[in-house]
Design a protein around this motif. Structure first.
Motif, PDB file in Angstrom:
ATOM      1  N   ASP A  26       9.485   1.249  46.194  1.00 29.87           N
ATOM      2  CA  ASP A  26       8.408   1.783  45.367  1.00 29.87           C
ATOM      3  C   ASP A  26       8.473   3.301  45.230  1.00 29.87           C
ATOM      4  N   ALA A  27       9.171   3.973  46.163  1.00 35.10           N
ATOM      5  CA  ALA A  27       9.240   5.436  46.109  1.00 35.10           C
ATOM      6  C   ALA A  27      10.216   5.930  45.047  1.00 35.10           C
ATOM      7  N   ASP A  28      11.133   5.049  44.610  1.00 32.72           N
ATOM      8  CA  ASP A  28      12.128   5.449  43.619  1.00 32.72           C
ATOM      9  C   ASP A  28      11.510   5.457  42.221  1.00 32.72           C
ATOM     10  N   ALA A  29      11.883   6.461  41.442  1.00 35.24           N
ATOM     11  CA  ALA A  29      11.357   6.589  40.083  1.00 35.24           C
ATOM     12  C   ALA A  29      12.152   5.695  39.147  1.00 35.24           C
ATOM     13  N   VAL A  30      11.899   4.392  39.244  1.00 38.87           N
ATOM     14  CA  VAL A  30      12.608   3.408  38.431  1.00 38.87           C
ATOM     15  C   VAL A  30      11.587   2.477  37.782  1.00 38.87           C
ATOM     16  N   GLU A  31      11.749   2.281  36.484  1.00 42.71           N
ATOM     17  CA  GLU A  31      10.875   1.387  35.735  1.00 42.71           C
ATOM     18  C   GLU A  31      11.728   0.389  34.972  1.00 42.71           C
ATOM     19  N   VAL A  32      11.288  -0.869  34.951  1.00 38.72           N
ATOM     20  CA  VAL A  32      11.962  -1.889  34.150  1.00 38.72           C
ATOM     21  C   VAL A  32      10.994  -2.344  33.069  1.00 38.72           C
ATOM     22  N   ARG A  33      11.428  -2.236  31.819  1.00 39.44           N
ATOM     23  CA  ARG A  33      10.575  -2.616  30.695  1.00 39.44           C
ATOM     24  C   ARG A  33      11.082  -3.896  30.037  1.00 39.44           C
ATOM     25  N   GLN A  34      10.168  -4.809  29.810  1.00 37.78           N
ATOM     26  CA  GLN A  34      10.500  -6.034  29.088  1.00 37.78           C
ATOM     27  C   GLN A  34      10.284  -5.803  27.595  1.00 37.78           C
ATOM     28  N   GLY A  35      11.185  -6.378  26.787  1.00 36.51           N
ATOM     29  CA  GLY A  35      11.087  -6.165  25.345  1.00 36.51           C
ATOM     30  C   GLY A  35      11.736  -4.883  24.888  1.00 36.51           C
ATOM     31  N   TYR A  36      12.588  -4.316  25.723  1.00 42.41           N
ATOM     32  CA  TYR A  36      13.309  -3.084  25.402  1.00 42.41           C
ATOM     33  C   TYR A  36      14.788  -3.265  25.757  1.00 42.41           C
ATOM     34  N   ILE A  37      15.646  -2.494  25.133  1.00 43.22           N
ATOM     35  CA  ILE A  37      17.049  -2.437  25.524  1.00 43.22           C
ATOM     36  C   ILE A  37      17.453  -0.970  25.684  1.00 43.22           C
ATOM     37  N   GLU A  38      18.393  -0.752  26.566  1.00 44.50           N
ATOM     38  CA  GLU A  38      18.964   0.582  26.746  1.00 44.50           C
ATOM     39  C   GLU A  38      20.246   0.672  25.939  1.00 44.50           C
ATOM     40  N   HIS A  39      20.308   1.637  25.058  1.00 37.36           N
ATOM     41  CA  HIS A  39      21.519   1.831  24.262  1.00 37.36           C
ATOM     42  C   HIS A  39      22.596   2.516  25.106  1.00 37.36           C
ATOM     43  N   SER A  40      23.797   2.555  24.580  1.00 34.33           N
ATOM     44  CA  SER A  40      24.871   3.269  25.260  1.00 34.33           C
ATOM     45  C   SER A  40      24.532   4.751  25.315  1.00 34.33           C
ATOM     46  N   ASN A  41      25.099   5.435  26.307  1.00 34.26           N
ATOM     47  CA  ASN A  41      24.837   6.872  26.433  1.00 34.26           C
ATOM     48  C   ASN A  41      25.931   7.705  25.777  1.00 34.26           C
ATOM     49  N   VAL A  42      26.634   7.115  24.811  1.00 32.62           N
ATOM     50  CA  VAL A  42      27.688   7.821  24.089  1.00 32.62           C
ATOM     51  C   VAL A  42      27.055   8.755  23.060  1.00 32.62           C
ATOM     52  N   ASP A  43      27.462  10.003  23.080  1.00 27.18           N
ATOM     53  CA  ASP A  43      27.041  10.989  22.088  1.00 27.18           C
ATOM     54  C   ASP A  43      28.049  10.941  20.947  1.00 27.18           C
ATOM     55  N   ILE A  44      27.661  10.339  19.818  1.00 24.02           N
ATOM     56  CA  ILE A  44      28.612  10.115  18.734  1.00 24.02           C
ATOM     57  C   ILE A  44      29.130  11.430  18.162  1.00 24.02           C
ATOM     58  N   THR A  45      28.285  12.465  18.121  1.00 26.18           N
ATOM     59  CA  THR A  45      28.728  13.759  17.591  1.00 26.18           C
ATOM     60  C   THR A  45      29.809  14.367  18.479  1.00 26.18           C
ATOM     61  N   GLN A  46      29.559  14.382  19.784  1.00 26.33           N
ATOM     62  CA  GLN A  46      30.540  14.945  20.709  1.00 26.33           C
ATOM     63  C   GLN A  46      31.797  14.090  20.741  1.00 26.33           C
ATOM     64  N   ALA A  47      31.633  12.768  20.643  1.00 23.44           N
ATOM     65  CA  ALA A  47      32.796  11.877  20.649  1.00 23.44           C
ATOM     66  C   ALA A  47      33.680  12.141  19.435  1.00 23.44           C
ATOM     67  N   ASN A  79      37.357   3.856  22.438  1.00 22.62           N
ATOM     68  CA  ASN A  79      36.658   2.777  23.127  1.00 22.62           C
ATOM     69  C   ASN A  79      35.165   3.097  23.266  1.00 22.62           C
ATOM     70  N   ASN A  80      34.846   4.366  23.549  1.00 20.95           N
ATOM     71  CA  ASN A  80      33.443   4.773  23.613  1.00 20.95           C
ATOM     72  C   ASN A  80      32.752   4.566  22.268  1.00 20.95           C
ATOM     73  N   ILE A  81      33.419   4.977  21.200  1.00 26.58           N
ATOM     74  CA  ILE A  81      32.830   4.850  19.867  1.00 26.58           C
ATOM     75  C   ILE A  81      32.645   3.375  19.498  1.00 26.58           C
ATOM     76  N   ALA A  82      33.622   2.541  19.862  1.00 29.98           N
ATOM     77  CA  ALA A  82      33.524   1.113  19.553  1.00 29.98           C
ATOM     78  C   ALA A  82      32.353   0.450  20.262  1.00 29.98           C
ATOM     79  N   ASN A  83      31.932   1.011  21.412  1.00 26.38           N
ATOM     80  CA  ASN A  83      30.842   0.423  22.197  1.00 26.38           C
ATOM     81  C   ASN A  83      29.522   1.163  22.042  1.00 26.38           C
ATOM     82  N   ILE A  84      29.395   1.952  20.982  1.00 30.23           N
ATOM     83  CA  ILE A  84      28.192   2.760  20.823  1.00 30.23           C
ATOM     84  C   ILE A  84      26.948   1.896  20.621  1.00 30.23           C
TER      85      ILE A  84
END
Length: 286
Positions: free
Chosen positions: A229-250, A24-29
């Protein structure tokens, strides 16, 4: 003899579930914002060592012993995935690295406090509302605008603003005209403030989140707080976050699960042969 057969059978079941989790992790990479899951294997469910009562001279009932393997839960890794630029104004990605005073988190997002308490790194999530009006959290930032002008996720859930209401674009304004500021406000390309601001929620213990599918989670206990504002969080427009699956380890884990399944399968076959001989040959001699 049958105890070993039952142990091997539980191993088959556990490895099958582990295999399903990895596939399931690999399918959602390629699924934006997907967080990988893992299936921990546990043994000695009677917790033999913790019940021996070393601080007491009185005997303590331990209970029945079992050598079986259990895979009763799936844990989600809520760590940051890689972020890629798409230049699509409908895409939004969260980059989160929230710090906690006095703690240094390892690569798994875990730290141990001064009193020995395990602390998990807080994470940030987009806040959305489903068709039933329930709050949900996601890192999948591929948004769109529906026919009524509401900003929605890829599954149709409403994206919430800091007023805890679904974000609706002003009449005559398309999402291609909106620019996200550093404080997560949406303004027009001409610099006009729309009064809209993305609500990003801070989850202090992300392991209280329950996966619901489609990249969404619900909070099992407590409530989430809005990012400040104290939290280290940034939101970027025009970007996507990929899955955090490590295909090699998987891939390595998938092969290990397969080999462990085959080993347990051979043990079951061995016991089957032994029982067959016991019933057909030893019984006949008697």
């Amino acid at each position: 003899m049958l105890r070993g057969l039952y142990s091997a059978a539980s191993g088959l079941t556990s490895q099958q579930r582990r295999h399903d989790t990895i596939t399931n992790n690999i399918a959602n990479i390629e699924t934006a914002g997907y967080k990988q899951t893992t299936t921990p294997l546990r043994s000695f469910n009677d917790m033999l060592l913790s019940l021996t009562g070393v601080d007491s001279n009185q005997p303590k009932t331990i209970g029945t012993w079992t050598g079986n393997v259990f895979a009763e839960e799936s844990l989600t890794y809520h760590l940051q995935g890689d972020v890629t630029q798409t230049n699509n104004r409908n895409d939004f990605a969260i980059i989160s690295n929230i710090a906690v005073d006095g703690l240094a988190f390892d690569q798994s997002g875990k730290a141990v406090g001064a009193n020995g308490e395990v602390v998990f790194q807080p994470q940030a999530y987009f806040t959305v509302q489903n068709a039933q009006g329930e709050l949900r959290y996601t890192r999948g930032g591929q948004f769109s605008v529906n026919s009524e002008g509401y900003l929605t996720t890829s599954t149709g859930d409403y994206v919430l603003g800091t007023n805890n209401e679904p974000i609706i674009l002003p009449a005559g304004v398309s999402i291609d005209e909106l620019i996200l500021t550093s404080d997560r406000r949406l303004v027009t390309s001409a610099g006009n403030d729309t009064g809209l601001q993305l609500l990003i929620s801070r989850i202090d213990n992300p392991y209280l989140l329950v996966r619901e599918g489609d990249g969404k989670f619900r909070l099992a206990e407590g409530t989430a707080a809005a990012i400040d504002d104290a939290d280290a969080v940034e939101v970027r427009q025009g970007y996507i976050e990929h899955s955090n699956v490590d295909i090699t380890q998987a891939s390595v884990d998938l092969m290990a699960a397969l080999r462990a399944y085959e080993a347990n399968q051979k043990v079951v076959q061995f016991y089957d042969t032994t029982l067959q001989k016991t019933a057909n040959e030893i019984g006949r001699i008697g």
